[in-house]
Design an enzyme around this catalytic site. Structure first.
Site, mmCIF file in Angstrom:
data_model
loop_
_atom_site.group_PDB
_atom_site.id
_atom_site.type_symbol
_atom_site.label_atom_id
_atom_site.label_comp_id
_atom_site.label_asym_id
_atom_site.label_seq_id
_atom_site.Cartn_x
_atom_site.Cartn_y
_atom_site.Cartn_z
ATOM 1 N N CYS A 1 0.831 -1.210 0.000
ATOM 2 C CA CYS A 1 0.000 0.000 0.000
ATOM 3 C C CYS A 1 0.869 1.265 0.000
ATOM 4 O O CYS A 1 1.453 1.569 -1.026
ATOM 5 C CB CYS A 1 -0.994 -0.063 1.159
ATOM 6 S SG CYS A 1 -2.402 1.031 0.897
ATOM 7 N N GLU B 1 -0.446 -8.432 5.526
ATOM 8 C CA GLU B 1 -0.024 -8.475 6.940
ATOM 9 C C GLU B 1 -1.210 -8.381 7.896
ATOM 10 O O GLU B 1 -1.057 -8.622 9.095
ATOM 11 C CB GLU B 1 0.999 -7.354 7.228
ATOM 12 C CG GLU B 1 0.460 -5.937 7.281
ATOM 13 C CD GLU B 1 0.271 -5.283 5.905
ATOM 14 O OE1 GLU B 1 0.333 -5.997 4.884
ATOM 15 O OE2 GLU B 1 0.060 -4.059 5.866
ATOM 16 N N HIS C 1 -2.972 -5.383 1.792
ATOM 17 C CA HIS C 1 -2.240 -5.597 3.048
ATOM 18 C C HIS C 1 -2.300 -7.047 3.522
ATOM 19 O O HIS C 1 -3.088 -7.364 4.424
ATOM 20 C CB HIS C 1 -2.884 -4.765 4.165
ATOM 21 C CG HIS C 1 -2.785 -3.285 4.003
ATOM 22 N ND1 HIS C 1 -1.758 -2.547 4.541
ATOM 23 C CD2 HIS C 1 -3.595 -2.406 3.389
ATOM 24 C CE1 HIS C 1 -1.936 -1.276 4.267
ATOM 25 N NE2 HIS C 1 -3.047 -1.146 3.563
HETATM 26 N N1 GLN Z 1 -3.433 6.270 0.853
HETATM 27 C C1 GLN Z 1 -2.236 6.034 1.593
HETATM 28 C C2 GLN Z 1 -1.044 6.807 1.046
HETATM 29 O O1 GLN Z 1 -1.148 7.599 0.156
HETATM 30 C C3 GLN Z 1 -1.891 4.550 1.647
HETATM 31 C C4 GLN Z 1 -2.892 3.825 2.500
HETATM 32 C C5 GLN Z 1 -2.370 2.568 3.130
HETATM 33 O O2 GLN Z 1 -1.173 2.314 3.227
HETATM 34 N N2 GLN Z 1 -3.290 1.811 3.676
HETATM 35 O O3 GLN Z 1 0.021 6.640 1.540
#
Ligand code: GLN
EC number: 4.3.3.6
Length: 201
Positions: free
Chosen positions: A81, A177, A175
């Protein structure tokens, strides 16, 4: 070979969950905050969180440039992410002051799924992960807008690229994790083991 040492960049984000998942795959997992802590790791995870915050803290802690150098030198890295955003060579819609580590020849769109739907789960078949699709947890997740020729697309959701690999750098929009299913971490730790073995030859 002894168990590989895998760091988790611990400036912001869901560090603890990654440490648990890595330990479950047989890696020695440890948090990394300072440049010196990059020495002695065989691989590194960039967690989910907020990519602008992580990049600003990485500059403040003096860890961004040393990290870029290690990635360029071949350190295996896995980003989830926000971590995926940090591994993009280019962000489509960066916030001011937002830098990336880079490592994957891709353009990423931040919060791409987030506007319509802040958070959702979906089954995602990931190339290289045997068995059932993984449960993808998407939280204001990015997607990959486009990739260069050296990038392998490992998974898509709704026609959008959500998992990629270039050499020993792996990234997912979602994710693993957070699910208790450690197969994606196991894939990464296998990459780390293979690299450490090749380096030892
Ligand atoms: N939207 C977040 C960002 O720009 C990422 C979100 C996440 O890691 N769950 O970093």
């Amino acid at each position: 070979m002894s168990d590989p040492v895998v760091g988790v960049l611990a400036l912001q984000g869901d560090v603890r969950e990654h440490l648990v998942a890595l330990a479950a795959t047989g890696a020695v997992a440890r948090p990394v905050r300072r440049a010196q802590e990059l020495d002695g790791i065989d691989g590194l995870v960039l967690p989910g969180g907020e990519s602008t915050t992580i990049s600003k803290l990485a500059v403040l802690f003096g860890v961004l440039d040393p990290l870029r150098a290690r990635v360029r030198a071949g350190l295996p890295v896995y980003g989830t992410c926000a971590g995926m955003i940090l591994l993009a060579d280019k962000i489509l819609d960066p916030r001011s002051g937002q830098e990336t580590v880079g490592g994957i020849d891709m353009i990423v769109r931040r919060n791409a799924f987030g506007r319509q739907n802040e958070s959702f789960e979906a089954a995602v078949a990931v190339r290289g992960v045997p068995g059932e699709p993984v449960e993808g947890v998407f939280i204001r997740a990015p997607w990959v807008e486009s990739v260069g020729g050296a990038v392998e697309v490992l998974a898509e959701h709704d026609g959008h690229i959500v998992a990629v690999r270039q050499g020993d750098v792996l990234a997912t929009s979602f994710h693993p994790e957070l699910t208790g299913d450690h197969r994606v971490h196991a894939l990464f730790v296998d990459m780390v083991r293979a690299r450490a073995k090749a380096d030892a030859l």
